[in-house]
Design a protein around this motif. Structure first.
Motif, PDB file in Angstrom:
ATOM      1  N   ASP B 132       0.837  -1.203   0.000  1.00 38.20           N
ATOM      2  CA  ASP B 132       0.000   0.000   0.000  1.00 38.20           C
ATOM      3  C   ASP B 132       0.872   1.253   0.000  1.00 38.20           C
ATOM      4  O   ASP B 132       1.911   1.297   0.666  1.00 38.20           O
ATOM      5  CB  ASP B 132      -0.908  -0.008   1.241  1.00 38.20           C
ATOM      6  N   MET B 147      -1.954   0.205  -9.175  1.00 41.88           N
ATOM      7  CA  MET B 147      -2.749   1.415  -9.310  1.00 41.88           C
ATOM      8  C   MET B 147      -1.853   2.617  -9.008  1.00 41.88           C
ATOM      9  O   MET B 147      -1.123   2.607  -8.011  1.00 41.88           O
ATOM     10  CB  MET B 147      -3.909   1.410  -8.316  1.00 41.88           C
ATOM     11  N   LYS B 155      -6.985   4.968  -4.439  1.00 37.26           N
ATOM     12  CA  LYS B 155      -6.221   3.777  -4.797  1.00 37.26           C
ATOM     13  C   LYS B 155      -6.337   2.657  -3.754  1.00 37.26           C
ATOM     14  O   LYS B 155      -6.580   1.499  -4.104  1.00 37.26           O
ATOM     15  CB  LYS B 155      -4.728   4.121  -4.942  1.00 37.26           C
ATOM     16  N   SER B 156      -6.150   2.988  -2.471  1.00 30.91           N
ATOM     17  CA  SER B 156      -6.098   1.936  -1.442  1.00 30.91           C
ATOM     18  C   SER B 156      -7.402   1.148  -1.330  1.00 30.91           C
ATOM     19  O   SER B 156      -7.374  -0.092  -1.356  1.00 30.91           O
ATOM     20  CB  SER B 156      -5.755   2.533  -0.072  1.00 30.91           C
ATOM     21  N   CYS B 159      -7.732  -1.209  -4.304  1.00 34.52           N
ATOM     22  CA  CYS B 159      -6.819  -2.364  -4.230  1.00 34.52           C
ATOM     23  C   CYS B 159      -7.317  -3.392  -3.209  1.00 34.52           C
ATOM     24  O   CYS B 159      -7.284  -4.602  -3.464  1.00 34.52           O
ATOM     25  CB  CYS B 159      -5.417  -1.917  -3.841  1.00 34.52           C
ATOM     26  N   ASN B 172      -0.354  -0.373  -4.923  1.00 35.04           N
ATOM     27  CA  ASN B 172      -0.607   0.998  -5.342  1.00 35.04           C
ATOM     28  C   ASN B 172       0.546   1.912  -5.011  1.00 35.04           C
ATOM     29  O   ASN B 172       1.226   1.771  -3.993  1.00 35.04           O
ATOM     30  CB  ASN B 172      -1.944   1.518  -4.810  1.00 35.04           C
TER      31      ASN B 172
END
Lengths: 268, 268
Positions: B132, B147, B155-156, B159, B172
């Protein structure tokens, strides 16, 4: 075992078709399936492309569908296969009970239907990430539940599922050697006894999981796993922390049990 | 607007009833609902307790149910309300197509039906956590998708949803000042151009999200947000990175779009 071709078709993400479809297929234990999801089938052009694809399959597929637009749906259903419209059987009775006929098109759909509850989910994900594995313990005051357990017992996926699916703010704190030697609850969580929820796990399963992460390590040794699990359960019992054996449960099951046993509200 | 009481009832987690129930209710835009989930209703005792609860409600509830055992189901359905059995309409046609009558009890159900694909999901969650926000870039070689996007573009959660729901290994990487000044792709992701997927977002929305995190900061300033978004989109276009505007999309929608546009397989 026979293998059947299964399609999940939707004019939106396909999640509903996948979830109900998988639940139904689980009842047919003697059948193996090869599944394909076709999301965003929201035009006649896409419907025709899908119908053409279905027509080329060697066997007749099972098609679970949540397409709202009737014309799009009919184009797909013209292709060979068993077509199951997952909405249709329920819309009539619901319209009668709710006194509001469903709209003719897919306009009512939107991924973010309720901005406040959606934002709660995204905030909960941020919270779960920030407080994963004992980090940022100063934020525990904002947690609805604090999962505790030894390393690899399943805390992180459960917290993330609680956050993403239900908008529940779930932190997690790993129990380790220092915590077992102390008399009281670990300092970081002692003030939040009422929000703690423990996980335990069969030592052999824990050993397997840790072997995958660090093969041959002391961390993964069966004896070490047995010791940690015994100590963790002792800690739960001594301090009245509710706990659950995670050995054979999926993250969905664990999350549902935690919500139920901790009396947490779903923010969704 | 009228408010109706809605129950999601299951002998298992209740996820299927919640997902289909919410999808159906979304069609009735003029009705507000107060929802309650009752999972693990798998005994006559629990069925009777639930029926008693339903009987005390001031209005007749709508009950979405996925209870397998007929006796349990009938006990619940004896209570007032509109009872919708979400499995029943599809079991007959499926039994005909799959040539295998459904078992009489709930024994076929289990949270972990396919251990390999379940393990893929848990491993994917571990991977998403480890990678992450640009961490552990040395593991990008194992990613199915990476990402990219500015801080707070979404993004997080995307994902983590890809990992939990579909077992997809999604990393990401946050785009920042240094990345905008350089000519090429950021060093950490340059070797993985074909796996990159960009997110963009309306600058005003980004500004709101950043204000929530750090009110009044330079980081949250609208001008700064406009600059970063412009630079990120320029980077996507220059290097042929597919990208999606996340401003009004839910994490479910983003995940489905990423899977579709990146041609990724669902491991489930």
């Amino acid at each position: 075992m026979q293998t059947r071709t299964v399609y999940f078709v939707s004019d939106h993400t396909g999640v509903t078709a996948e979830v109900l479809g998988h639940s139904l297929l689980a009842r047919f234990t003697g059948v193996a399936v090869r599944t394909t999801t076709r999301p965003f089938v929201n035009s006649l052009q896409r419907a025709d492309a899908l119908a053409a694809e279905l027509a080329t399959l060697p066997d007749e597929p099972v098609v679970f569908s949540t397409v709202t637009d009737r014309t799009v749906r009919e184009r797909i259903a013209a292709a060979p296969g068993l077509h199951l419209d997952l909405f249709e059987p329920f819309l009539g009775p619901l319209a009668e009970a709710l006194g509001n006929p469903p709209p003719a098109d897919a306009g009512a759909f939107h991924g973010i239907r309720d901005l406040a509850s959606y934002q709660a989910r995204i905030d909960a994900v941020e919270f779960a990430l920030a407080t994963d594995d004992g980090s940022n313990a100063e934020r525990y005051g904002q947690a609805e539940v604090i999962m505790v357990g030894v390393s690899r017992a399943g805390k992180s996926p459960t917290c993330l599922y609680l956050a993403l699916q239900y908008g529940v703010r779930a932190a997690n704190y790993p129990l380790a050697e220092d915590d077992f030697e102390a008399e009281g609850l670990p300092g970081a969580v002692a003030a939040f006894r009422g929000r703690l929820f423990g996980l335990t796990i069969a030592p052999k399963r824990l050993h397997e999981l840790r072997e995958q992460r660090r093969p041959g390590s002391g961390y993964a040794e069966l004896r070490r796993c047995e010791y940690e699990v015994r100590q963790a359960e002792r800690l739960y019992r001594r301090h009245g922390v509710p706990f659950q054996d995670a050995s054979t449960l999926s993250v969905e099951e664990l999350a549902a049990l935690v919500l139920q046993r901790a009396g947490l509200e779903r923010h969704r």
